[in-house]
Design a protein around this motif. Structure first.
Motif, PDB file in Angstrom:
ATOM      1  N   MET A   1      21.236 -26.402  23.350  1.00 34.24           N
ATOM      2  CA  MET A   1      22.437 -26.055  24.465  1.00 34.24           C
ATOM      3  C   MET A   1      23.538 -25.857  23.446  1.00 34.24           C
ATOM      4  O   MET A   1      23.913 -26.575  22.596  1.00 34.24           O
ATOM      5  CB  MET A   1      22.474 -27.471  25.256  1.00 34.24           C
ATOM      6  CG  MET A   1      23.625 -27.613  26.098  1.00 34.24           C
ATOM      7  SD  MET A   1      23.870 -29.102  26.919  1.00 34.24           S
ATOM      8  CE  MET A   1      22.256 -29.348  28.232  1.00 34.24           C
ATOM      9  N   SER A   2      24.215 -24.888  24.204  1.00 32.61           N
ATOM     10  CA  SER A   2      25.429 -24.291  23.304  1.00 32.61           C
ATOM     11  C   SER A   2      26.521 -25.240  23.766  1.00 32.61           C
ATOM     12  O   SER A   2      26.350 -26.269  24.334  1.00 32.61           O
ATOM     13  CB  SER A   2      25.776 -23.049  23.929  1.00 32.61           C
ATOM     14  OG  SER A   2      26.222 -23.126  25.321  1.00 32.61           O
ATOM     15  N   GLU A   3      27.625 -25.154  23.056  1.00 30.30           N
ATOM     16  CA  GLU A   3      28.619 -26.159  22.612  1.00 30.30           C
ATOM     17  C   GLU A   3      29.329 -26.049  24.275  1.00 30.30           C
ATOM     18  O   GLU A   3      29.930 -27.122  24.866  1.00 30.30           O
ATOM     19  CB  GLU A   3      29.604 -25.809  21.684  1.00 30.30           C
ATOM     20  CG  GLU A   3      30.904 -26.487  21.457  1.00 30.30           C
ATOM     21  CD  GLU A   3      30.353 -27.912  21.113  1.00 30.30           C
ATOM     22  OE1 GLU A   3      31.246 -28.804  21.299  1.00 30.30           O
ATOM     23  OE2 GLU A   3      29.553 -28.084  20.194  1.00 30.30           O
ATOM     24  N   SER A   4      29.482 -24.717  24.845  1.00 33.19           N
ATOM     25  CA  SER A   4      30.145 -24.632  26.058  1.00 33.19           C
ATOM     26  C   SER A   4      29.357 -25.320  27.149  1.00 33.19           C
ATOM     27  O   SER A   4      29.934 -26.091  28.038  1.00 33.19           O
ATOM     28  CB  SER A   4      30.558 -23.329  26.412  1.00 33.19           C
ATOM     29  OG  SER A   4      29.293 -22.452  26.515  1.00 33.19           O
ATOM     30  N   ALA A   5      28.026 -25.123  27.019  1.00 33.29           N
ATOM     31  CA  ALA A   5      27.112 -25.873  28.003  1.00 33.29           C
ATOM     32  C   ALA A   5      27.397 -27.265  28.129  1.00 33.29           C
ATOM     33  O   ALA A   5      27.233 -28.061  29.059  1.00 33.29           O
ATOM     34  CB  ALA A   5      25.874 -25.224  28.183  1.00 33.29           C
ATOM     35  N   LEU A   6      27.503 -27.873  26.850  1.00 31.41           N
ATOM     36  CA  LEU A   6      27.429 -29.549  26.635  1.00 31.41           C
ATOM     37  C   LEU A   6      28.693 -29.871  26.898  1.00 31.41           C
ATOM     38  O   LEU A   6      28.708 -30.890  27.792  1.00 31.41           O
ATOM     39  CB  LEU A   6      27.308 -29.626  24.939  1.00 31.41           C
ATOM     40  CG  LEU A   6      27.447 -31.530  24.679  1.00 31.41           C
ATOM     41  CD1 LEU A   6      26.449 -31.778  25.328  1.00 31.41           C
ATOM     42  CD2 LEU A   6      27.351 -31.316  23.131  1.00 31.41           C
ATOM     43  N   GLN A   7      29.840 -29.074  26.894  1.00 35.20           N
ATOM     44  CA  GLN A   7      31.078 -29.519  27.298  1.00 35.20           C
ATOM     45  C   GLN A   7      31.191 -29.502  28.947  1.00 35.20           C
ATOM     46  O   GLN A   7      31.675 -30.296  29.519  1.00 35.20           O
ATOM     47  CB  GLN A   7      32.238 -28.636  26.854  1.00 35.20           C
ATOM     48  CG  GLN A   7      32.604 -28.967  25.384  1.00 35.20           C
ATOM     49  CD  GLN A   7      33.696 -28.173  24.698  1.00 35.20           C
ATOM     50  OE1 GLN A   7      34.275 -27.010  25.326  1.00 35.20           O
ATOM     51  NE2 GLN A   7      33.974 -28.280  23.543  1.00 35.20           N
ATOM     52  N   ARG A   8      30.614 -28.504  29.377  1.00 38.91           N
ATOM     53  CA  ARG A   8      30.509 -28.409  30.814  1.00 38.91           C
ATOM     54  C   ARG A   8      29.772 -29.740  31.400  1.00 38.91           C
ATOM     55  O   ARG A   8      30.052 -30.069  32.466  1.00 38.91           O
ATOM     56  CB  ARG A   8      29.896 -26.969  31.243  1.00 38.91           C
ATOM     57  CG  ARG A   8      29.880 -26.783  32.805  1.00 38.91           C
ATOM     58  CD  ARG A   8      29.438 -25.451  33.280  1.00 38.91           C
ATOM     59  NE  ARG A   8      28.156 -25.219  32.491  1.00 38.91           N
ATOM     60  CZ  ARG A   8      27.944 -24.072  31.806  1.00 38.91           C
ATOM     61  NH1 ARG A   8      28.678 -23.294  31.199  1.00 38.91           N
ATOM     62  NH2 ARG A   8      26.512 -23.870  31.288  1.00 38.91           N
ATOM     63  N   SER A   9      28.590 -30.054  30.839  1.00 45.37           N
ATOM     64  CA  SER A   9      27.852 -31.034  31.580  1.00 45.37           C
ATOM     65  C   SER A   9      28.697 -32.515  31.246  1.00 45.37           C
ATOM     66  O   SER A   9      28.544 -33.203  32.085  1.00 45.37           O
ATOM     67  CB  SER A   9      26.380 -31.049  30.585  1.00 45.37           C
ATOM     68  OG  SER A   9      25.809 -30.131  30.754  1.00 45.37           O
ATOM     69  N   ILE A  10      29.502 -32.611  30.189  1.00 44.74           N
ATOM     70  CA  ILE A  10      30.112 -33.801  30.158  1.00 44.74           C
ATOM     71  C   ILE A  10      31.210 -33.718  31.187  1.00 44.74           C
ATOM     72  O   ILE A  10      31.376 -34.876  31.866  1.00 44.74           O
ATOM     73  CB  ILE A  10      30.695 -33.984  28.601  1.00 44.74           C
ATOM     74  CG1 ILE A  10      29.491 -34.009  27.713  1.00 44.74           C
ATOM     75  CG2 ILE A  10      31.725 -35.060  28.595  1.00 44.74           C
ATOM     76  CD1 ILE A  10      29.969 -33.903  26.274  1.00 44.74           C
ATOM     77  N   ARG A  11      32.063 -32.644  31.362  1.00 42.65           N
ATOM     78  CA  ARG A  11      33.155 -32.639  32.475  1.00 42.65           C
ATOM     79  C   ARG A  11      32.288 -32.778  33.664  1.00 42.65           C
ATOM     80  O   ARG A  11      32.853 -33.465  34.531  1.00 42.65           O
ATOM     81  CB  ARG A  11      33.639 -31.585  32.149  1.00 42.65           C
ATOM     82  CG  ARG A  11      34.544 -31.154  31.113  1.00 42.65           C
ATOM     83  CD  ARG A  11      35.481 -29.945  31.522  1.00 42.65           C
ATOM     84  NE  ARG A  11      35.014 -28.909  31.552  1.00 42.65           N
ATOM     85  CZ  ARG A  11      34.611 -27.949  30.458  1.00 42.65           C
ATOM     86  NH1 ARG A  11      35.032 -28.265  29.243  1.00 42.65           N
ATOM     87  NH2 ARG A  11      33.900 -26.552  30.816  1.00 42.65           N
ATOM     88  N   ARG A  12      31.211 -32.249  33.906  1.00 40.96           N
ATOM     89  CA  ARG A  12      30.416 -32.328  35.249  1.00 40.96           C
ATOM     90  C   ARG A  12      29.851 -33.915  35.495  1.00 40.96           C
ATOM     91  O   ARG A  12      30.224 -34.661  36.636  1.00 40.96           O
ATOM     92  CB  ARG A  12      29.236 -31.464  35.570  1.00 40.96           C
ATOM     93  CG  ARG A  12      29.724 -30.322  35.938  1.00 40.96           C
ATOM     94  CD  ARG A  12      28.437 -29.287  36.155  1.00 40.96           C
ATOM     95  NE  ARG A  12      28.779 -28.025  36.349  1.00 40.96           N
ATOM     96  CZ  ARG A  12      28.165 -26.914  36.157  1.00 40.96           C
ATOM     97  NH1 ARG A  12      26.756 -27.174  36.226  1.00 40.96           N
ATOM     98  NH2 ARG A  12      28.356 -25.754  36.682  1.00 40.96           N
ATOM     99  N   GLY A  13      29.485 -34.455  34.491  1.00 44.50           N
ATOM    100  CA  GLY A  13      29.014 -35.712  34.543  1.00 44.50           C
ATOM    101  C   GLY A  13      30.189 -37.036  34.746  1.00 44.50           C
ATOM    102  O   GLY A  13      30.091 -37.805  35.542  1.00 44.50           O
ATOM    103  N   THR A  14      31.346 -36.602  34.274  1.00 41.45           N
ATOM    104  CA  THR A  14      32.419 -37.485  34.375  1.00 41.45           C
ATOM    105  C   THR A  14      32.862 -37.254  35.757  1.00 41.45           C
ATOM    106  O   THR A  14      33.397 -38.270  36.528  1.00 41.45           O
ATOM    107  CB  THR A  14      33.622 -36.927  33.283  1.00 41.45           C
ATOM    108  OG1 THR A  14      33.023 -36.973  32.050  1.00 41.45           O
ATOM    109  CG2 THR A  14      35.007 -37.794  33.611  1.00 41.45           C
TER     110      THR A  14
END
Length: 78
Positions: A1-14
């Motif tokens: 998983m790329s860094e941007s996809a990981l950040q997007r997943s964290i923001r969506r989870g939040t």
């Protein structure tokens, strides 16, 4: 998983976790009104206002993020 996809997943989870939290903040005034012995807040509408703001922000973010991902997926060739 790329860094941007990981950040997007964290923001969506939040944002997903903020939805039930904001709903609890919206109804806290109704619940505490019927309980005896509960100290009322000096700012009675603050929890409802914060809850509504969090709910709207979370839902708008989830909607915009999903629409953006759908738009980017539509440009991808098969």
């Amino acid at each position: 998983m790329s860094e941007s996809a990981l950040q997007r997943s964290i923001r969506r989870g939040t944002a997903v976790l903020l939805v039930p939290l904001s709903l609890l903040l919206i109804q806290v005034e109704v619940v505490t009104r019927n309980l005896s012995g509960v100290v009322e807040s000096s700012l009675p509408g603050l929890s409802r206002g914060v809850g509504v703001a969090l709910l709207v922000a979370a839902l708008l973010y989830l909607l915009a993020s999903g629409a953006r991902q759908l738009y980017l997926a539509a440009d991808t060739p098969f």
